[in-house]
Design a protein around this motif. Structure first.
Motif, PDB file in Angstrom:
ATOM      1  N   SER A   1      56.163  48.187  58.829  1.00 19.67           N
ATOM      2  CA  SER A   1      57.057  47.244  58.166  1.00 19.67           C
ATOM      3  C   SER A   1      58.187  46.785  59.096  1.00 19.67           C
ATOM      4  O   SER A   1      58.527  45.600  59.133  1.00 19.67           O
ATOM      5  CB  SER A   1      57.636  47.896  56.908  1.00 19.67           C
ATOM      6  OG  SER A   1      58.570  47.059  56.288  1.00 19.67           O
ATOM      7  N   THR A   2      58.735  47.713  59.864  1.00 21.22           N
ATOM      8  CA  THR A   2      59.821  47.374  60.790  1.00 21.22           C
ATOM      9  C   THR A   2      59.318  46.465  61.908  1.00 21.22           C
ATOM     10  O   THR A   2      59.977  45.483  62.275  1.00 21.22           O
ATOM     11  CB  THR A   2      60.448  48.659  61.376  1.00 21.22           C
ATOM     12  OG1 THR A   2      60.908  49.470  60.289  1.00 21.22           O
ATOM     13  CG2 THR A   2      61.606  48.354  62.289  1.00 21.22           C
TER      14      THR A   2
ATOM     15  N   ARG B   1      58.620  42.975  60.380  1.00 20.06           N
ATOM     16  CA  ARG B   1      59.850  42.222  60.079  1.00 20.06           C
ATOM     17  C   ARG B   1      60.429  41.615  61.350  1.00 20.06           C
ATOM     18  O   ARG B   1      60.837  40.455  61.369  1.00 20.06           O
ATOM     19  CB  ARG B   1      60.885  43.130  59.422  1.00 20.06           C
ATOM     20  CG  ARG B   1      62.164  42.382  59.056  1.00 20.06           C
ATOM     21  CD  ARG B   1      63.085  43.239  58.197  1.00 20.06           C
ATOM     22  NE  ARG B   1      64.208  42.461  57.745  1.00 20.06           N
ATOM     23  CZ  ARG B   1      65.460  42.645  58.150  1.00 20.06           C
ATOM     24  NH1 ARG B   1      65.742  43.604  59.011  1.00 20.06           N
ATOM     25  NH2 ARG B   1      66.435  41.894  57.690  1.00 20.06           N
TER      26      ARG B   1
ATOM     27  N   ARG C   1      58.083  38.688  62.427  1.00 21.68           N
ATOM     28  CA  ARG C   1      58.175  37.496  61.571  1.00 21.68           C
ATOM     29  C   ARG C   1      59.410  36.678  61.915  1.00 21.68           C
ATOM     30  O   ARG C   1      59.414  35.462  61.773  1.00 21.68           O
ATOM     31  CB  ARG C   1      58.200  37.896  60.095  1.00 21.68           C
ATOM     32  CG  ARG C   1      56.854  38.218  59.504  1.00 21.68           C
ATOM     33  CD  ARG C   1      56.895  38.311  57.985  1.00 21.68           C
ATOM     34  NE  ARG C   1      57.897  39.228  57.482  1.00 21.68           N
ATOM     35  CZ  ARG C   1      57.706  40.536  57.289  1.00 21.68           C
ATOM     36  NH1 ARG C   1      56.538  41.072  57.565  1.00 21.68           N
ATOM     37  NH2 ARG C   1      58.665  41.291  56.822  1.00 21.68           N
TER      38      ARG C   1
END
Length: 174
Positions: A59-60, A63, A66
């Motif tokens: 997830s990190t 993020r 993105r």
């Protein structure tokens, strides 16, 4: 006095041995069930913890990617540096994955050049076979890693593309 009724009054040695053997079998069976349950619980806990850590890592990374204005993967495909559109200490982010460990660096300016000074992020990280940790193609990144557990490793893989318009400018991050 009848001698036959006197012999039937107590428990014979053979009966006592049979009772002790039966009780021992019951106790050993119960102990084995408890030990197997404990080992299974330990494995499940280990896999759950690894899953949580791996999902957080993915997830990190996603993020940061993105929101990437520029990024680069090192030639050994173990390090990812990202200049993001985020503010503050999340403007410059770097990720390093190697067998046994992972490291993370975040800064509002120049990232440290050596990974040894970065914060230890997670342990138990390893390659998924011969697959590189990071592979970049254009504005697209694929990451792949395993996290070791008390049983089988948990595998993580993800694909992410930049959503921001890439500037190709890595300053002030590297």
């Amino acid at each position: 006095m009848n001698h036959d009724s006197h012999r039937d009054a107590g428990v014979s040695l053979i009966e006592l041995i049979v009772y002790v053997l039966l009780a021992s079998i019951v106790v050993l069976t119960t102990a084995m069930i408890l030990i197997n349950s404990w080992n299974t619980q330990k494995d499940v806990t280990s896999v759950s913890e690894a899953t949580n850590r791996g999902q957080s890592m993915g997830s990190t990374i996603e993020r940061a990617m993105r929101n990437a204005l520029d990024f680069e993967v090192s030639p050994d495909q173990q390090e990812l540096r990202v200049r993001t559109s985020l503010t503050g200490s999340q403007q410059c982010q770097a990720f390093y994955l190697a067998t046994g460990t992972s490291r993370l660096a975040q800064s509002s300016g120049l990232l440290p050049s050596t990974t040894t000074s970065w914060t230890v992020w997670n342990t138990g990280v390893k390659k998924n076979g011969a697959t590189p940790f990071f592979v970049a193609t254009g504005q697209h990144l694929v990451y792949t890693f395993d996290i070791e557990t008390d049983s089988a490793p948990v595998r993580f893989s993800g694909e992410v593309s930049t959503r921001s318009t890439p500037t190709g400018v890595s300053s002030p991050c590297w």
